[in-house]
Design a protein around this motif. Structure first.
Motif, PDB file in Angstrom:
ATOM      1  N   ASN A  76      85.185  -4.478  14.492  1.00  0.00           N
ATOM      2  CA  ASN A  76      84.014  -4.337  13.621  1.00  0.00           C
ATOM      3  C   ASN A  76      84.104  -5.188  12.359  1.00  0.00           C
ATOM      4  O   ASN A  76      83.075  -5.581  11.803  1.00  0.00           O
ATOM      5  CB  ASN A  76      83.781  -2.869  13.245  1.00  0.00           C
ATOM      6  N   ASN A  80      80.537  -6.389  12.397  1.00  0.00           N
ATOM      7  CA  ASN A  80      79.704  -5.590  11.488  1.00  0.00           C
ATOM      8  C   ASN A  80      78.550  -4.907  12.224  1.00  0.00           C
ATOM      9  O   ASN A  80      77.403  -4.934  11.779  1.00  0.00           O
ATOM     10  CB  ASN A  80      79.163  -6.427  10.323  1.00  0.00           C
ATOM     11  N   ALA A  81      78.882  -4.286  13.347  1.00  0.00           N
ATOM     12  CA  ALA A  81      77.878  -3.543  14.114  1.00  0.00           C
ATOM     13  C   ALA A  81      77.745  -2.112  13.630  1.00  0.00           C
ATOM     14  O   ALA A  81      76.656  -1.540  13.622  1.00  0.00           O
ATOM     15  CB  ALA A  81      78.241  -3.548  15.595  1.00  0.00           C
ATOM     16  N   ASN A 155      74.020  -1.168  12.799  1.00  0.00           N
ATOM     17  CA  ASN A 155      73.361  -2.094  11.876  1.00  0.00           C
ATOM     18  C   ASN A 155      71.938  -2.408  12.319  1.00  0.00           C
ATOM     19  O   ASN A 155      71.639  -2.473  13.522  1.00  0.00           O
ATOM     20  CB  ASN A 155      74.179  -3.383  11.785  1.00  0.00           C
ATOM     21  N   CYS A 173      74.962  -8.794  10.952  1.00  0.00           N
ATOM     22  CA  CYS A 173      75.687  -8.443  12.171  1.00  0.00           C
ATOM     23  C   CYS A 173      75.927  -9.738  12.937  1.00  0.00           C
ATOM     24  O   CYS A 173      75.023 -10.574  13.065  1.00  0.00           O
ATOM     25  CB  CYS A 173      74.852  -7.469  13.000  1.00  0.00           C
ATOM     26  N   GLY A 189      72.789  -4.170  15.817  1.00  0.00           N
ATOM     27  CA  GLY A 189      74.072  -3.491  15.734  1.00  0.00           C
ATOM     28  C   GLY A 189      74.414  -2.765  17.013  1.00  0.00           C
ATOM     29  O   GLY A 189      75.562  -2.770  17.473  1.00  0.00           O
TER      30      GLY A 189
END
Length: 501
Positions: A76, A80-81, A155, A173, A189
């Motif tokens: 992650n 950045n999900a 996200n 993301c 996300g």
């Protein structure tokens, strides 16, 4: 017995035996899964396969939750999900008595446009940075009733208003296939979490392509149900064209969850489909075009991919009929964006009513849409809704002659991050958006079901989905076709370069 479990040919008995033995040796039934052995195997299994391990007593719900948390931790930071974590809550839930269903014990995410009581719900915006949900939305509750354990929020762009997930508040993301590229939106996300192996399935919503667009960008499966198929709450908003379902790695996961959450009985607006489990035998008459409703062709790699999909369908015995899009693009998109921009207008008013500067708590794209809407004449919404009715009638009449309609999902492969971000000058971004997203919104306006099937990757290794739509209520045909395509051109053994396994 040998069986394929999400792209891996394994002996089910030997897999379970080795997994269980390792778990017992490590004392993992009380502490969670071992990172070195079980987690990578689980990352390659779909949700139904994971739930079967729990149902058979080989693993516990807590094992699945802990393994998913570990996988999220692995990737992650790059993707950045997952933007909100409630791991302790999920662990406690997994230790308790869960509803018994096909997905019991499997971890899931809530898209951050939706509510799970007691958790943060930002809608990707600084305006709602501190909002805590006071209730749980109906479909999230239905997912919990199916046995899913919600472990975090996924996200999303601000209020789901863009086809890319690059919120200024939640930050971009990144696409697991190439971290410099967009995941699509607004369920970016969710799709990135599935594509990177964090989870086998994730909750998603679609108001203009927001299930199909990220499914295409991330190489996963995503079906948008017919409007009125799945209960999402009594909102009664003018022009409400949003629906909800999921993105997944396997067709069977999506079809099973669909059957569990579709409305049935007295409140059902459409005849229930039930659980679709296999390809259909009927050969379909498939309308096919690559040109969008502006009369423009997509980029060359997309055109080639969709033409190859048409050939695949023909090779499977389906009839492919070249057609022209029945809807005129410019007036349709004007109507669509009028309705789309009414929400931002209300948000700007809300910010002002609370003594806030809209430019400080809302993104430039949101403020720009609001200004565009506020400059329209007073009857703009009424005219937009009337045009939606016209486009719906045209679409329904067109689709009466076909079982399925095949088109691209998007005009290009996933663009680089920043190309369609919310800070791009409004007029430039507007032009980019209406050209990029020129195949999906029609099915939201008409309410027709549509899906993105991950059948193609371009020379740069970026996914390109194929969009299939059906007449209103035609999800059974779509799922049967998806099962057939999944067998003919499997995607389960395709893994993104950034993958937790």
């Amino acid at each position: 017995m040998e069986e394929v479990v999400m792209g891996m040919m394994v002996s089910r008995r030997s897999f379970l035996k080795s997994t269980a033995a390792t778990a017992l040796a490590a004392g993992a039934y009380s502490a969670g899964l071992r990172p070195a052995l079980a987690a990578p195997d689980l990352a390659r299994m779909d949700a139904l396969a994971q739930a079967e391990l729990v149902r058979n007593g080989e693993l516990t719900a807590l094992d699945l939750v802990n393994a998913a948390i570990e996988r999220i931790g692995q990737v992650n930071g790059q993707v950045n999900a997952v933007v909100t974590e409630f791991y302790d809550r999920a662990r406690e839930e997994a230790k308790g008595t869960l509803p018994q269903g096909p997905f019991t014990g499997v971890p899931n995410l809530v898209k951050d446009l939706d509510n799970l009581q007691g958790t943060r719900a930002t809608s990707g915006s600084r305006l709602f940075a501190d909002k805590i949900s006071s209730e749980t939305d109906p479909l999230i509750a239905a997912n919990q009733q199916a046995g899913f354990v919600m472990i975090g929020k996924s996200n999303t762009p601000e209020f789901g208003l863009l086809g890319t997930t690059e919120s200024l508040f939640l930050e971009p993301c990144h696409n697991p296939w190439n971290l410099d590229h967009s995941t699509g939106g607004s369920s970016g996300g969710a799709a990135a979490a599935v594509a990177s192996g964090m989870l086998p399935l994730a909750h998603a919503t679609d108001g203009g392509g927001s299930i199909r667009i990220p499914a295409s960008c991330c190489g996963v499966f995503g079906l948008k149900p017919s409007r009125g198929r799945i209960f999402t709450g009594e909102r009664n908003l003018p022009g409400d064209i949003g629906v909800q379902h999921c993105v997944s790695r396997s067709v069977r996961d999506s079809a099973t969850l669909f059957a569990l959450t579709e409305m049935q009985g007295e409140g059902a607006k459409l005849a229930p489909v039930g659980r679709v489990e296999a390809p259909g035998k009927k050969r379909l008459k498939i309308a096919f075009n690559t040109m969008n409703y502006y009369g423009n062709e997509p980029e060359a790699d997309v055109k080639a991919a969709i033409e190859e999909t048409a050939k695949l369908c023909a090779d499977l015995g389906h009839e492919i009929v070249p057609v022209t899009n029945p809807v005129e693009g410019e007036p349709f998109m004007n109507a669509f964006l009028t309705i789309w921009a009414s929400g931002p207008s209300a948000l700007v008013k809300l910010a002002k009513e609370n003594g806030l500067d809209p430019n400080e708590v809302l993104e430039p794209w949101t403020v720009g849409l609001a200004a565009q809407y506020d400059a329209k004449p007073g009857d703009a919404m009424e005219k937009a809704l009337a045009h939606f009715a016209k486009a719906t009638a045209e679409t329904n009449a067109f689709m009466e002659g076909y079982d399925v309609w095949l088109t691209p999902v998007l005009s290009s492969a996933p663009p680089k991050l920043g190309q369609q971000g919310p800070t791009v000058p409004f007029d430039t971004l507007y032009e980019r958006v209406v050209n990029y997203v020129s195949y999906t919104p029609l099915h939201n306006a008409a309410g027709t079901p549509a899906m993105s099937v991950p059948l193609s990757w371009n020379d740069a290794g970026l996914p390109i989905g194929s969009q299939f739509a059906a007449p209103l209520g035609g999800e059974k045909v779509l799922f049967e076709l998806a099962f057939e395509l999944e067998q003919a051109r499997p995607w389960a053994d395709k893994y993104a370069p950034v993958f937790a396994g």
